[in-house]
Enzyme design. Structure first.
Site, PDB file in Angstrom:
ATOM      1  N   TYR A  64       0.847  -1.193   0.000  1.00 47.51           N
ATOM      2  CA  TYR A  64       0.000   0.000   0.000  1.00 47.51           C
ATOM      3  C   TYR A  64       0.881   1.241   0.000  1.00 47.51           C
ATOM      4  CZ  TYR A  64      -2.963   3.763   1.662  1.00 47.51           C
ATOM      5  OH  TYR A  64      -3.614   4.965   1.773  1.00 47.51           O
ATOM      6  N   GLU A  91      -3.915   7.360  -3.662  1.00 49.86           N
ATOM      7  CA  GLU A  91      -3.335   6.111  -3.177  1.00 49.86           C
ATOM      8  C   GLU A  91      -3.274   5.035  -4.245  1.00 49.86           C
ATOM      9  OE1 GLU A  91      -5.759   5.073   0.306  1.00 49.86           O
ATOM     10  OE2 GLU A  91      -7.011   3.811  -0.937  1.00 49.86           O
TER      11      GLU A  91
END
Ligand code: GDP
Ligand code: MN
Length: 383
Positions: free
Chosen positions: A103, A191
């Site tokens: 991530y 993101e």
């Protein structure tokens, strides 16, 4: 403002982030044609384009062996609802073999008052879950906006993800490009989840999420043009078009207020007296009966609303304009739920006269009005 994954991918790609190139389909036939053109006989991924995460778990992301299977998956995913949102488009993109999922994300952080880069080797899944259960697995670096994300910051975090120095360098490069994209479009969040590694050692972005700060839209008309009305709550679209600041909530007391501060205070008071607000709505400072008509139309269209509360503090807003708006609106479409009106300030006497003549009661005390609205909403639910 939320963007779709395919729009976010395009932004990242323009800033040099490696993202497999896909295309959008609105029908299974289109999905088949795209898959046949870009697939080259290799597997593909078909992905629901909705403004929500967790599509994978909900069945909105599916691997296909060939164009025929891509079309079959598209047929299933198109039209499905994920967390209340209907899928109108799918992204068809060549599949990548994955060896690991990380991530990487940037948010605007209140505590450090800066953009904050966050990474975790526990990618692919809900980052909120990682943050809640194993917060030690998330590494952070605040970014000084004067200098941007510095190479040593990016590499430091990248080494938390990958032992291999070539992969760490590639990831650090992606982080710097992600920051450049975040800054360039005026995002409040950008993101990549997952940032994947492949068997041949490459690092690629397989998902992208970008949220734009609404206050930046005037400066970025090309980004504002990406807005997809069909993917938003209809009430919020109608409110924006009427120039109202509106956020839909889940309670039963519809609130129509002038001024954001008073709107917040009104919601607090509704909760204090045991109710739940159905919305935040600020009709703004200007005096315009048409805005009140639009506001009442939007609030009364919400089936959860059991009572509507007006709370007006007349300054620049004139109470008589609001009163006229209420009379006009209820003439155009009769309300099915009780209305509690509190107004005080500029032209208050005139407003009370207008409302009384039309058969409405008007209060001046805010506590009293909120108590009545909460009680009526509760009685409405019991009925
Ligand atoms: P989200 O669930 O809404 O975040 O959607 P994602 O785009 O992140 O996809 C969910 C999951 O599908 C990812 O975490 C991957 O495990 C898987 N996935 C997505 N793209 C690919 C791909 O190209 N190849 C493989 N093998 N899996 C993928
Ligand atoms: Mn994802």
């Amino acid at each position: 403002m939320n963007l779709h994954e395919y729009q976010a991918r395009e932004i990242l790609r323009r800033h040099g982030v490696p993202v497999p190139a896909g295309e959008i389909a609105a029908t299974p036939e289109e999905a088949r044609a795209i898959a046949a053109r870009i697939g080259g006989g290799r597997p593909l991924v078909v992905k629901a384009q909705v403004h929500i995460g967790g599509r994978g778990k909900a069945g909105g992301v599916k691997l296909a062996r060939d164009a025929a299977e891509a079309a079959a998956h598209a047929a299933k995913i198109l039209g499905m609802t994920i967390k209340g949102l209907t899928v109108h488009n799918v992204l068809v993109v060549p599949a990548v073999d994955i060896t690991s999922e990380s991530y990487v994300g940037i948010i605007v952080d209140r505590a450090s008052q800066r953009p904050l880069l966050m990474v975790s080797a526990a990618g692919g899944v809900d980052i909120e879950e990682v943050a809640a259960k194993t917060p030690e697995r998330i590494y952070r670096a605040p970014v000084d906006p004067r200098y941007g994300l510095l190479p040593h910051q990016a590499l430091g975090l990248a080494l938390r993800l990958y032992r291999d120095i070539a992969q760490a360098r590639a990831a650090a490069d992606i982080m710097r490009k992600l920051y450049e994209a975040f800054y360039a479009v005026g995002a409040s969040l950008a993101e990549i989840n997952p940032l994947a590694t492949t068997p041949d050692g490459k690092v690629v972005a397989l998902d992208a999420k970008v949220v734009i700060d609404d206050n930046e839209l005037d400066r970025h008309p090309e980004i504002a043009a990406l807005r997809d009305d069909s993917a938003e709550a209809p009430s919020e679209v109608a409110a924006r078009e009427a120039g109202l600041t509106f956020i839909k909530l889940d309670g039963s007391v519809g609130c129509c207020v002038n001024g954001a501060g008073l709107a917040m205070a009104t919601m607090d008071l509704v909760k204090y007296y045991g109710g739940e607000p159905a919305n935040f709505l600020d009709i703004g400072g200007s005096s315009n009966p048409q805005k009140v008509v639009a506001a009442l139309r939007i609030i009364s269209a919400d089936p959860n609303v059991r009572a509507i509360l007006f709370n007006i503090f007349g300054g620049i807003t004139r109470c008589d304009d609001v009163a006229n708006g209420i009379v006009q609106a209820t003439g155009q479409f009769p309300l099915k739920v009780p209305l509690v009106i509190r107004l005080t300030g500029t032209n208050e006497e005139l407003a009370v006269r207008i409302l009384t003549q039309a058969g409405f009661a008007a209060l001046t005390d805010m506590d009293e009005a909120v108590k009545q609205a909460v009680a009526k909403a509760r009685a409405g639910r019991a009925a």
